[in-house]
Design an enzyme around this catalytic site. Sequence first.
Site, PDB file in Angstrom:
ATOM      1  N   THR A  32      -4.130  -7.029   6.412  1.00 24.17           N
ATOM      2  CA  THR A  32      -4.716  -7.254   5.092  1.00 24.17           C
ATOM      3  C   THR A  32      -4.006  -6.390   4.052  1.00 24.17           C
ATOM      4  OG1 THR A  32      -6.473  -5.585   5.392  1.00 24.17           O
ATOM      5  CG2 THR A  32      -6.935  -7.837   6.122  1.00 24.17           C
ATOM      6  N   THR A  66       1.145  -7.057   0.888  1.00 30.17           N
ATOM      7  CA  THR A  66       2.235  -7.451  -0.006  1.00 30.17           C
ATOM      8  C   THR A  66       3.034  -6.260  -0.538  1.00 30.17           C
ATOM      9  OG1 THR A  66       0.753  -7.467  -1.928  1.00 30.17           O
ATOM     10  CG2 THR A  66       1.004  -9.538  -0.713  1.00 30.17           C
ATOM     11  N   GLY A 101       0.799  -1.457   3.812  1.00 29.78           N
ATOM     12  CA  GLY A 101       0.532  -2.748   4.432  1.00 29.78           C
ATOM     13  C   GLY A 101       1.801  -3.554   4.666  1.00 29.78           C
ATOM     14  N   TYR A 151     -14.466   7.474  -2.586  1.00 29.63           N
ATOM     15  CA  TYR A 151     -13.385   7.018  -1.711  1.00 29.63           C
ATOM     16  C   TYR A 151     -13.488   7.679  -0.338  1.00 29.63           C
ATOM     17  CZ  TYR A 151      -8.612   6.767   0.174  1.00 29.63           C
ATOM     18  OH  TYR A 151      -7.512   6.577   0.986  1.00 29.63           O
TER      19      TYR A 151
END
Length: 264
Positions: free
Chosen positions: A13, A16, A20, A154
Amino acid sequence: MKIDLSGKVALVTASTGGIGFAIAKGLAESGADVIINGRSAQSVQGAITRLQHDIHGATLYPAIADLSSAAGVEQLLGTLSGVDILVNNAGIYGPQDFYATDDATWENYWQTNVMSGVRLSRALLPAMVEKGWGRVVFISSESACNIPADMIHYGVTKTAQLSLARGLAKFVAGSGVTVNSVLPGPTLSDGFAEMMKDEVAKTGKPLEQLAKEFVMANRPASVIQRAASVEEVANMVVYVCSLQASATSGAALRVDGGVIDDIV
């Protein structure tokens, strides 16, 4: 050690760019068919084009979906079949004063960083268990252990990922499926480069030098005393996804450069 993931299908996931993308590239180089996920057709196709240029013969599939909502995850799941490896990398981060962090922000972080992995794991794990082989990896953070005072919202989501991964590992115990967390520390990702672009322009210093200065100022416990590369993080993830890592499950594996001051 030769890692061969031929015949395996991997979903990464938010793949791009950044960590990842590096994970997707490492898995594709190891022979896996890789599903590239992003929020726009343009970003997904751009990543696929870059990977096809770098890896001759790579088998890559687009999966356009925003995973910050249940509807987005359902959209993604509607395009998938036969996933052997799930890398839950989607996540957001950013500093914010605790008093100013409203419920909507907390909810957005929770849905994106935690519930996307919950929903995908719930949907994809049964088939892995039935086949007797699978890999699920959560990309957490050293902030799961060193909760940042300026990013409490976070840090809480990253800690939750550790609990989720450990619980799922126990839930599928003995099935041939492993579930682990990987904890990067400061990393030379696209997000970090974006955060530092004004400083690069102002000082003329290379990004790597500014990253080192950031680490020493904000993470002085670092043993390597620099930021990691996205490839260094991806190497750990690819290993955890490999056949060779079959005895590693329920683990929180650090690629933090030694920032977490703990011998375990």
